[in-house]
Design a protein around this motif. Structure first.
Motif, PDB file in Angstrom:
ATOM      1  N   ARG A 106       4.062   5.569  -5.835  1.00 18.35           N
ATOM      2  CA  ARG A 106       3.943   5.713  -7.298  1.00 18.35           C
ATOM      3  C   ARG A 106       3.013   6.859  -7.662  1.00 18.35           C
ATOM      4  O   ARG A 106       3.268   7.615  -8.609  1.00 18.35           O
ATOM      5  N   ALA A 107       1.908   6.998  -6.915  1.00 16.44           N
ATOM      6  CA  ALA A 107       0.976   8.095  -7.189  1.00 16.44           C
ATOM      7  C   ALA A 107       1.613   9.450  -6.875  1.00 16.44           C
ATOM      8  O   ALA A 107       1.458  10.412  -7.643  1.00 16.44           O
ATOM      9  N   LEU A 108       2.342   9.530  -5.762  1.00 13.19           N
ATOM     10  CA  LEU A 108       2.995  10.787  -5.389  1.00 13.19           C
ATOM     11  C   LEU A 108       4.090  11.152  -6.380  1.00 13.19           C
ATOM     12  O   LEU A 108       4.255  12.326  -6.735  1.00 13.19           O
ATOM     13  N   GLU A 109       4.854  10.163  -6.830  1.00 12.35           N
ATOM     14  CA  GLU A 109       5.905  10.425  -7.813  1.00 12.35           C
ATOM     15  C   GLU A 109       5.307  10.926  -9.123  1.00 12.35           C
ATOM     16  O   GLU A 109       5.850  11.848  -9.752  1.00 12.35           O
ATOM     17  N   ALA A 110       4.189  10.318  -9.542  1.00  8.41           N
ATOM     18  CA  ALA A 110       3.543  10.769 -10.777  1.00  8.41           C
ATOM     19  C   ALA A 110       3.046  12.210 -10.633  1.00  8.41           C
ATOM     20  O   ALA A 110       3.190  13.030 -11.558  1.00  8.41           O
ATOM     21  N   LEU A 111       2.466  12.533  -9.471  1.00  4.91           N
ATOM     22  CA  LEU A 111       1.992  13.900  -9.241  1.00  4.91           C
ATOM     23  C   LEU A 111       3.160  14.873  -9.236  1.00  4.91           C
ATOM     24  O   LEU A 111       3.110  15.936  -9.881  1.00  4.91           O
ATOM     25  N   ARG A 112       4.214  14.546  -8.495  1.00  2.71           N
ATOM     26  CA  ARG A 112       5.387  15.433  -8.434  1.00  2.71           C
ATOM     27  C   ARG A 112       5.976  15.670  -9.817  1.00  2.71           C
ATOM     28  O   ARG A 112       6.284  16.814 -10.183  1.00  2.71           O
ATOM     29  N   ASP A 113       6.124  14.606 -10.590  1.00  3.80           N
ATOM     30  CA  ASP A 113       6.745  14.753 -11.901  1.00  3.80           C
ATOM     31  C   ASP A 113       5.834  15.471 -12.902  1.00  3.80           C
ATOM     32  O   ASP A 113       6.312  15.982 -13.918  1.00  3.80           O
ATOM     33  N   THR A 114       4.538  15.538 -12.586  1.00  4.70           N
ATOM     34  CA  THR A 114       3.614  16.302 -13.428  1.00  4.70           C
ATOM     35  C   THR A 114       3.678  17.791 -13.102  1.00  4.70           C
ATOM     36  O   THR A 114       3.707  18.642 -13.999  1.00  4.70           O
ATOM     37  N   VAL A 115       3.699  18.132 -11.815  1.00  3.84           N
ATOM     38  CA  VAL A 115       3.669  19.553 -11.436  1.00  3.84           C
ATOM     39  C   VAL A 115       5.055  20.181 -11.476  1.00  3.84           C
ATOM     40  O   VAL A 115       5.159  21.416 -11.592  1.00  3.84           O
ATOM     41  N   LEU A 116       6.119  19.360 -11.400  1.00  4.92           N
ATOM     42  CA  LEU A 116       7.483  19.914 -11.364  1.00  4.92           C
ATOM     43  C   LEU A 116       7.758  20.849 -12.539  1.00  4.92           C
ATOM     44  O   LEU A 116       8.143  22.009 -12.326  1.00  4.92           O
ATOM     45  N   PRO A 117       7.590  20.420 -13.802  1.00  4.99           N
ATOM     46  CA  PRO A 117       7.916  21.348 -14.899  1.00  4.99           C
ATOM     47  C   PRO A 117       6.993  22.559 -14.942  1.00  4.99           C
ATOM     48  O   PRO A 117       7.421  23.644 -15.363  1.00  4.99           O
ATOM     49  N   GLU A 118       5.741  22.401 -14.495  1.00  5.34           N
ATOM     50  CA  GLU A 118       4.813  23.534 -14.501  1.00  5.34           C
ATOM     51  C   GLU A 118       5.237  24.585 -13.477  1.00  5.34           C
ATOM     52  O   GLU A 118       5.192  25.791 -13.746  1.00  5.34           O
ATOM     53  N   LEU A 119       5.649  24.127 -12.303  1.00  4.75           N
ATOM     54  CA  LEU A 119       6.087  25.067 -11.272  1.00  4.75           C
ATOM     55  C   LEU A 119       7.392  25.747 -11.662  1.00  4.75           C
ATOM     56  O   LEU A 119       7.557  26.960 -11.475  1.00  4.75           O
ATOM     57  N   MET A 120       8.331  24.959 -12.203  1.00  3.34           N
ATOM     58  CA  MET A 120       9.628  25.535 -12.558  1.00  3.34           C
ATOM     59  C   MET A 120       9.506  26.538 -13.694  1.00  3.34           C
ATOM     60  O   MET A 120      10.296  27.476 -13.794  1.00  3.34           O
ATOM     61  N   ALA A 172       0.830  -1.207   0.000  1.00  2.90           N
ATOM     62  CA  ALA A 172       0.000   0.000   0.000  1.00  2.90           C
ATOM     63  C   ALA A 172       0.861   1.252   0.000  1.00  2.90           C
ATOM     64  O   ALA A 172       0.558   2.231  -0.704  1.00  2.90           O
ATOM     65  N   LEU A 173       1.951   1.234   0.774  1.00  3.83           N
ATOM     66  CA  LEU A 173       2.851   2.383   0.793  1.00  3.83           C
ATOM     67  C   LEU A 173       3.484   2.600  -0.574  1.00  3.83           C
ATOM     68  O   LEU A 173       3.628   3.749  -1.025  1.00  3.83           O
ATOM     69  N   LEU A 174       3.862   1.528  -1.251  1.00  4.77           N
ATOM     70  CA  LEU A 174       4.490   1.659  -2.558  1.00  4.77           C
ATOM     71  C   LEU A 174       3.501   2.166  -3.596  1.00  4.77           C
ATOM     72  O   LEU A 174       3.853   2.972  -4.476  1.00  4.77           O
ATOM     73  N   THR A 175       2.245   1.737  -3.503  1.00  5.95           N
ATOM     74  CA  THR A 175       1.214   2.258  -4.403  1.00  5.95           C
ATOM     75  C   THR A 175       1.066   3.763  -4.222  1.00  5.95           C
ATOM     76  O   THR A 175       0.949   4.527  -5.197  1.00  5.95           O
TER      77      THR A 175
END
Length: 418
Positions: free
Chosen positions: A377-391, A371-374
């Motif tokens: 994966r969701a948090l990593e996908a969110l971070r990698d989506t918002v990262l370029p938008e924020l930068m 459950a923690l790994l699931t």
């Protein structure tokens, strides 16, 4: 908004070292972080970071400080589409985990930023954006099969949007909140594994009577055919080195290789993957689904009455791994251990009641770890989506917290995003 080359932001950059593997005059002990250690260090695992002896005069300019960034400048993998340019931010909690000074390895570079101009972690997120976008590949060249990151060219050509420091810190707050939660989950998983490995060693290391390991574990068991239209596929790159959970997989029509199902353990059998600890526990499939993987995997499956996690901890056990490494054969650089040779191993007979209790604890822990790994994966996908938008300044930021006035009331103030 000002965009500035990294050269204007960096105040110190120094290549790493490797030192020697033994104590000699004029050398002091150091921990040497390689690019392959970045993920483990980020998750709080420092035991596998090599300890070496470095020339005393070279330690000071290479010594890592909180706020530094380590940048991988050689390595990568063209076959896997992995460029150089991975990076590690050294937060305040990283260095206390080491008992000696820390330096980067020779395939990495220490980078230190001017904090009066750019928040170091903001600059690090710029490097993450460069890597995830594929721009890091623009600064590579190939030399004798190794990818090399052209650091000087990067310093002049890679531009970072540099807003005011308060905006930088708000961006960092958003991204680091996601990274901190990912790190917490990873640390919990690591703690589970360490406790269960210790329990496994106590369970199987009591001496006395022993049995062939094949009384407890099947090696490369027969498994139903996968769906010919397509099935989950795990390659060697996806197999973890320190924890059980397999974080990524693909789908493709089956073309041979290994077959496995939920509850199986995958053990790399080829050098250097076996020595590096590549091992994973399968728990991401649908019920009765068969997946395929690299032909360089040995599949381990618990026999009836044995907890499914038992083969995983066997594969992680130093005694068994040492046996498997000694059984490797083949030409230099392409040595493998066969399933038959790996299975030629005896293990102390575990007490049935203790084995059952171990299975209950391991089952509950692995369910929580999955459950923690699931969530990771969701948090990593969110971070990698918002990262370029924020930068890039395209993603609106939350309004800053209101300041308190002298009488204790809140002053809403104003925001550049109003």
């Amino acid at each position: 908004m000002t965009r500035r080359p990294y050269r204007e932001l960096v105040v110190h950059a120094r290549g790493g070292g490797w030192g020697t593997d033994r104590e000699i005059d004029g050398h002091d002990p150091v921990a040497v972080i390689r690019g392959t250690d970045f993920a483990a260090v980020r998750s709080g695992r420092t035991d596998a970071v090599p300890r070496r002896w470095e020339k005393r005069s070279l330690i000071a300019p290479r010594r890592v400080r909180p706020g530094d960034v380590l940048l991988e400048i050689s390595g990568g993998s063209a076959a896997r589409g992995q460029t150089t340019g991975r990076s590690l931010f050294v937060g305040p909690d990283v260095l206390p985990a080491f008992e000696v000074p820390v330096i980067p390895a020779s395939f990495c570079r220490l980078v230190r930023f001017d904090p009066t101009v750019v928040d170091p972690r903001y600059a690090y997120y710029g490097l993450r954006d460069m890597y995830l976008s594929g721009r890091a590949g623009d600064y590579e060249n190939q030399s004798t099969g190794i990818s090399n990151f052209q650091f000087g060219r990067f310093l002049d050509a890679e531009l970072l949007r540099v807003p005011p420091l308060d905006e930088q810190r708000r961006i960092v707050a958003v991204l680091s909140a996601l990274d901190d939660k990912i790190e917490i989950n990873d640390r919990v998983v690591t703690a589970y594994e360490e406790l269960l490995r210790a329990e496994f060693q106590a369970l199987t290391g009591t001496g006395g009577a022993s049995v062939p390991v094949t009384d407890l574990v099947d090696f490369n068991p027969r498994t139903a055919r996968p769906d010919p239209a397509g099935a989950p596929y795990v390659d060697m790159a996806a197999l973890p080195t320190h924890v059980a959970g397999i974080r990524s997989w693909s789908h493709r029509p089956p073309r041979g290789g290994s077959r496995f199902r939920n509850g199986d353990t995958l053990l790399a059998r080829i050098t250097p993957c076996l020595e590096n600890g590549k091992t994973g526990y399968v728990d991401f499939l649908a019920p009765d689904e068969t997946a395929t993987g690299s032909g360089e995997f040995i599949v381990l499956r618990a026999r009836p009455g044995v907890p499914p996690q038992f083969p995983y901890f066997l594969a992680r056990d130093d005694r068994f791994r040492g046996h498997a490494v000694r059984k490797m054969a083949g030409s230099s650089g392409r040595q493998r251990v066969s399933a038959t040779d790996a299975a030629d191993f005896r293990i102390s007979t575990p007490d049935p009641q203790r084995l059952a209790a171990f299975g209950e604890r391991a089952g509950a822990a692995f369910a929580h770890m999955a459950a923690l790994l699931t969530e990771v994966r969701a948090l990593e996908a969110l971070r990698d989506t918002v990262l370029p938008e924020l930068m890039a300044g395209r993603q609106p930021l939350p309004a800053p917290a209101p300041a308190c006035t002298s009488d204790g009331t809140e002053d809403a103030g104003s925001s550049v995003y109003e």
